[in-house]
Design an enzyme around this catalytic site. Structure first.
Site, PDB file in Angstrom:
ATOM      1  N   GLU A 256      36.257   2.583  -6.488  1.00 21.32           N
ATOM      2  CA  GLU A 256      35.869   3.695  -5.613  1.00 21.32           C
ATOM      3  C   GLU A 256      37.023   4.655  -5.362  1.00 21.32           C
ATOM      4  O   GLU A 256      36.804   5.817  -5.042  1.00 21.32           O
ATOM      5  CB  GLU A 256      35.355   3.163  -4.254  1.00 21.32           C
ATOM      6  CG  GLU A 256      33.871   2.883  -4.287  1.00 21.32           C
ATOM      7  CD  GLU A 256      33.248   2.659  -2.906  1.00 21.32           C
ATOM      8  OE1 GLU A 256      32.072   2.296  -2.888  1.00 21.32           O
ATOM      9  OE2 GLU A 256      33.914   2.830  -1.871  1.00 21.32           O
ATOM     10  N   HIS A 277      34.738 -19.094 -22.019  1.00 21.31           N
ATOM     11  CA  HIS A 277      33.607 -19.608 -22.799  1.00 21.31           C
ATOM     12  C   HIS A 277      32.403 -18.681 -22.713  1.00 21.31           C
ATOM     13  O   HIS A 277      31.278 -19.085 -22.998  1.00 21.31           O
ATOM     14  CB  HIS A 277      33.251 -21.012 -22.314  1.00 21.31           C
ATOM     15  CG  HIS A 277      34.410 -21.960 -22.448  1.00 21.31           C
ATOM     16  ND1 HIS A 277      34.592 -22.756 -23.542  1.00 21.31           N
ATOM     17  CD2 HIS A 277      35.469 -22.182 -21.634  1.00 21.31           C
ATOM     18  CE1 HIS A 277      35.714 -23.455 -23.399  1.00 21.31           C
ATOM     19  NE2 HIS A 277      36.260 -23.118 -22.247  1.00 21.31           N
ATOM     20  N   LYS A 391      22.345   7.578  -2.758  1.00 21.60           N
ATOM     21  CA  LYS A 391      21.742   7.543  -1.415  1.00 21.60           C
ATOM     22  C   LYS A 391      20.730   8.676  -1.266  1.00 21.60           C
ATOM     23  O   LYS A 391      19.639   8.476  -0.747  1.00 21.60           O
ATOM     24  CB  LYS A 391      22.831   7.684  -0.346  1.00 21.60           C
ATOM     25  CG  LYS A 391      23.732   6.477  -0.199  1.00 21.60           C
ATOM     26  CD  LYS A 391      24.655   6.676   0.984  1.00 21.60           C
ATOM     27  CE  LYS A 391      25.729   5.612   1.038  1.00 21.60           C
ATOM     28  NZ  LYS A 391      26.787   5.936   1.976  1.00 21.60           N
TER      29      LYS A 391
HETATM   30  O1  PA5 Z   1      35.065   1.799   1.009  1.00 20.99           O
HETATM   31  C1  PA5 Z   1      34.185   2.454   1.542  1.00 20.99           C
HETATM   32  O2  PA5 Z   1      34.438   3.428   2.276  1.00 20.99           O
HETATM   33  C2  PA5 Z   1      32.738   2.095   1.327  1.00 20.99           C
HETATM   34  O3  PA5 Z   1      32.590   1.065   0.427  1.00 20.99           O
HETATM   35  C3  PA5 Z   1      32.085   1.701   2.642  1.00 20.99           C
HETATM   36  O4  PA5 Z   1      32.793   0.626   3.197  1.00 20.99           O
HETATM   37  C4  PA5 Z   1      30.625   1.297   2.452  1.00 20.99           C
HETATM   38  O5  PA5 Z   1      29.924   2.340   1.842  1.00 20.99           O
HETATM   39  C5  PA5 Z   1      29.984   0.960   3.790  1.00 20.99           C
HETATM   40  O6  PA5 Z   1      30.100   2.042   4.666  1.00 20.99           O
HETATM   41  P1  PA5 Z   1      29.897   1.864   6.224  1.00 20.99           P
HETATM   42  O7  PA5 Z   1      30.987   0.996   6.740  1.00 20.99           O
HETATM   43  O8  PA5 Z   1      29.967   3.255   6.770  1.00 20.99           O
HETATM   44  O9  PA5 Z   1      28.535   1.237   6.412  1.00 20.99           O
END
Ligand code: PA5
Length: 412
Positions: A256, A277, A391
């Site tokens: 990310e 394996h 989303k």
């Molecule tokens: O690293 C990040 O910012 C994301 O992976 C969020 O943690 C994830 O989308 C969850 O978001 P939130 O904590 O707002 O529910």
């Protein structure tokens, strides 16, 4: 504290600048105390602590808990369960059935407070807790969210739930050293003092902008160099199955943070020797697109040795009295040699011991390296604009479903 062995022919470059390093601060001493106090209560009263969260709101805690708790439950400590990280109706249905026989506390974790997966799971679990515990449900639900805003914050205030704060400047995948990670980790019986101390020391050890003195930056630079040479996949590998979820956390951290603007290494993970394996053939002889980063902890608390067998019917007496962890470590060295010979560059990260201190240290090492890595690629490590795309589409389809359903029922 961490031994980083990189490729002989990768140049060490002086880092061109110091990337922003403040976005993954550890908890204050007061917060640590409050977390430990609440963890004590949960450990006294609950047999299951249910974590509701997705992505950075649960992967860090799960990584640490899996790495530092026994493979098989041997005591009556609190069991940690998870929800809100998928949208399987079967999973939630079976979870509620399972919880019926347990004493339950819940921690719902969402920085934005509006992420669909945890929000739906929480709606279901909230109703379950209220039906089962009545007014006592209020004491059994703990919310970790933004200090001031979001739907979850509004619900928590209205219901009077106890709350912890996700600091505004800490993104989900950098939040394991805040209450997001620390409350579940503490409830699991892990020493959070040692865990954050490891992180703090790593923060100091990897603060030098000169890469020659900074192993986190050396790792970032080595990955970047390999990326430029056409290696587009990084395989994080280890030989200890309890590190599987740490791999998952690392995958999210780098995926990310770096994967944007059509750039970035694809972060993938393998768990040896299981995967030798399965995908081992491809690694050894398939497309030459990957390099490997091998994590190894020198000391792992529990071990067992190979017994001597009369008659040696399986031909393994030459290993009698050798420790299983020792054999595993030798296998790691053999795999590294074979992969290097097969054209897979291998980076090695070695730490002295698998414990709370060194897991904290390693996670901070990766965060520092990740921020540097993103800086080398020229991308922002703290946003995730691409996550929004699915989303939007999902919401559009869900709303369309409602319109169609209403039309079918003659409501519109
Ligand atoms: O690293 C990040 O910012 C994301 O992976 C969020 O943690 C994830 O989308 C969850 O978001 P939130 O904590 O707002 O529910």
């Amino acid at each position: 504290m961490i031994n980083f062995q990189q490729l002989a022919n990768v140049p060490t470059i002086k880092a061109p600048f110091i990337p922003e390093l403040t976005n993954y601060n550890c908890c204050s001493t007061e917060e640590l105390f409050a977390i430990e106090q609440l963890a004590y209560e949960v450990k006294e009263k609950a047999s299951v602590f249910l974590i509701i969260g997705v992505g950075g709101s649960f992967l860090g805690a799960r990584a640490v808990i899996d790495a530092l708790t026994p493979y098989f439950r041997t005591n009556n400590g609190v069991e940690i369960q998870y929800a809100g990280h998928n949208m399987s109706g079967a999973y939630l249905k079976q979870l509620l059935t399972y919880l019926n026989t347990k004493e339950v506390y819940v921690n719902v974790i969402s920085k934005s407070g509006s992420t669909m997966e945890p929000a739906l799971a929480f709606r279901i679990v909230k109703q379950y807790m209220e039906e089962r515990y009545g007014v006592e449900a209020q004491r059994r639900i703990i919310v970790t969210t933004d200090a001031d805003k979001g739907i979850l914050k509004e619900i928590a205030d209205k219901e009077g739930y106890r709350q912890f704060v996700v600091p505004g400047d800490v993104g989900g995948r950098y939040s394991v050293f805040t209450p997001v990670g620390l409350l579940p980790i503490a409830v699991a019986g892990i020493d959070i003092g040692q865990f954050v101390t490891g992180a703090r020391i790593a923060g100091e050890d990897f603060s030098d902008s000169n890469a020659n003195n900074n192993r986190a930056y050396q790792y970032a630079l080595a990955r970047f160099e390999l990326y430029k040479r056409g290696y587009s996949v990084e395989l994080l590998a280890s030989f200890e199955p309890r590190l599987n979820k740490l791999h998952e956390w690392w995958k999210q951290l780098f995926g990310e943070s770096e994967g944007k603007e059509h750039k970035g290494l694809y972060p993938s993970t393998v768990n040896y020797s299981t995967d030798l394996h399965a995908i081992g053939q491809f690694i050894q002889e398939g497309s030459r697109i990957m390099f490997e980063t091998l994590i190894h902890f020198e000391e792992i608390e529990e071990d067992i040795s190979i017994p001597y067998m009369l008659g040696d019917c399986d031909g393994l007496n030459y290993l009698a009295d050798r420790s299983m962890n020792g054999i595993n470590a030798t296998s790691k060295d053999g795999v590294a040699l074979a992969h290097e010979e097969g054209g897979v560059p291998v980076l090695k990260l070695e730490l002295p011991k698998l414990d709370a201190y060194h897991v904290g240290y390693l996670m901070m090492f990766f965060m520092k390296a990740c921020v540097m890595s993103a800086a080398l690629l020229g991308v922002n490590p703290f946003d995730q604009p691409g996550v929004e795309a699915y989303k939007k589409k999902m919401l559009q389809l869900l709303k369309e479903d409602v319109v169609i359903a209403n039309a079918n029922e003659g409501k519109i």
